[in-house]
Scaffold this active site. Structure first.
Site, PDB file in Angstrom:
ATOM      1  N   HIS A  64       8.485  -3.104  -3.115  1.00  0.00           N
ATOM      2  CA  HIS A  64       8.066  -2.657  -1.787  1.00  0.00           C
ATOM      3  C   HIS A  64       8.088  -3.843  -0.822  1.00  0.00           C
ATOM      4  O   HIS A  64       7.837  -4.985  -1.219  1.00  0.00           O
ATOM      5  CB  HIS A  64       6.672  -2.047  -1.829  1.00  0.00           C
ATOM      6  CG  HIS A  64       6.607  -0.773  -2.590  1.00  0.00           C
ATOM      7  ND1 HIS A  64       5.515   0.070  -2.528  1.00  0.00           N
ATOM      8  CD2 HIS A  64       7.482  -0.182  -3.448  1.00  0.00           C
ATOM      9  CE1 HIS A  64       5.728   1.125  -3.292  1.00  0.00           C
ATOM     10  NE2 HIS A  64       6.915   0.981  -3.875  1.00  0.00           N
ATOM     11  N   GLU A  66       6.145  -5.078   1.488  1.00  0.00           N
ATOM     12  CA  GLU A  66       4.985  -5.973   1.569  1.00  0.00           C
ATOM     13  C   GLU A  66       4.793  -6.765   0.279  1.00  0.00           C
ATOM     14  O   GLU A  66       4.365  -7.925   0.308  1.00  0.00           O
ATOM     15  CB  GLU A  66       3.721  -5.223   1.979  1.00  0.00           C
ATOM     16  CG  GLU A  66       3.361  -4.048   1.102  1.00  0.00           C
ATOM     17  CD  GLU A  66       3.936  -2.716   1.543  1.00  0.00           C
ATOM     18  OE1 GLU A  66       5.180  -2.606   1.636  1.00  0.00           O
ATOM     19  OE2 GLU A  66       3.161  -1.770   1.767  1.00  0.00           O
ATOM     20  N   CYS A  94       0.848   1.588   0.035  1.00  0.00           N
ATOM     21  CA  CYS A  94       0.445   2.418  -1.093  1.00  0.00           C
ATOM     22  C   CYS A  94      -0.674   1.703  -1.860  1.00  0.00           C
ATOM     23  O   CYS A  94      -1.044   0.572  -1.548  1.00  0.00           O
ATOM     24  CB  CYS A  94       1.646   2.668  -2.006  1.00  0.00           C
ATOM     25  SG  CYS A  94       2.195   1.176  -2.886  1.00  0.00           S
ATOM     26  N   CYS A  97       0.352  -1.808  -3.325  1.00  0.00           N
ATOM     27  CA  CYS A  97       0.447  -2.880  -2.325  1.00  0.00           C
ATOM     28  C   CYS A  97      -0.916  -3.218  -1.741  1.00  0.00           C
ATOM     29  O   CYS A  97      -1.212  -4.390  -1.481  1.00  0.00           O
ATOM     30  CB  CYS A  97       1.434  -2.491  -1.241  1.00  0.00           C
ATOM     31  SG  CYS A  97       3.137  -2.377  -1.883  1.00  0.00           S
TER      32      CYS A  97
END
Length: 160
Positions: A64, A66, A94, A97
């Site tokens: 992801h 981030e 999410c 993260c």
């Protein structure tokens, strides 16, 4: 339990950094990734990292935007703790993260579009803001939200 998060109003700088995150999101989308981008800004105002989603291109479920950006930032400062940094991301993080942000001890999160299906900051959970874990961070939401949402909607419409 009621959220304990500190909410900070967006600034001009927040909009500039979110625009940079949108550049990363567009690059990710062009590469076939879900178009999400992130920027990590150091406590001193320097950009430590920029990244877009890379799950597909790296065959990494943790790719992801981030997550990738925080890994780069941690390498840049040679520390897995990132106190005082601000993470800018085009989509509400999410649970994975958000938990990473708690573990990294970030100072602040700024995100664009809310994620009603999997968002773990305000939509489904309150990770990092509810006081249930060992670290909290400030949150600013909705920065360039329409631009962030439009990018995602267009991407998924084109895939159908």
């Amino acid at each position: 339990m009621e959220a304990i998060a500190t909410v900070i109003e967006p600034s001009v700088d927040d909009k500039l950094m979110m625009a940079k995150a949108l550049v990363q999101a567009r690059r990710a989308g062009t590469a076939g990734e879900v178009p999400v981008g992130a920027v990590v800004l150091g406590a001193d105002g320097t950009i430590l990292a920029e990244a877009g989603n890379a799950c597909v291109t790296t065959s990494d479920p943790s790719g992801h935007a981030e997550m990738v950006a925080l890994r780069i930032a941690a390498l840049a400062v040679r520390n897995y703790r990132l106190p005082g940094v601000t993470v800018y991301v085009t989509l509400e993080p999410c649970a994975m993260c958000a938990a990473l942000m708690v573990h990294a001890r970030i100072g602040r999160l700024v995100f664009g579009a809310a994620d009603p299906k999997a968002g773990a900051i305000v939509s489904k959970y309150r990770i990092g803001t509810d006081g249930l874990l060992n670290h909290r961070f400030a949150v600013t939401s909705g920065v360039l939200a329409e631009d962030c949402s439009l990018l995602l909607r267009t991407f998924f419409r084109n895939r159908r």
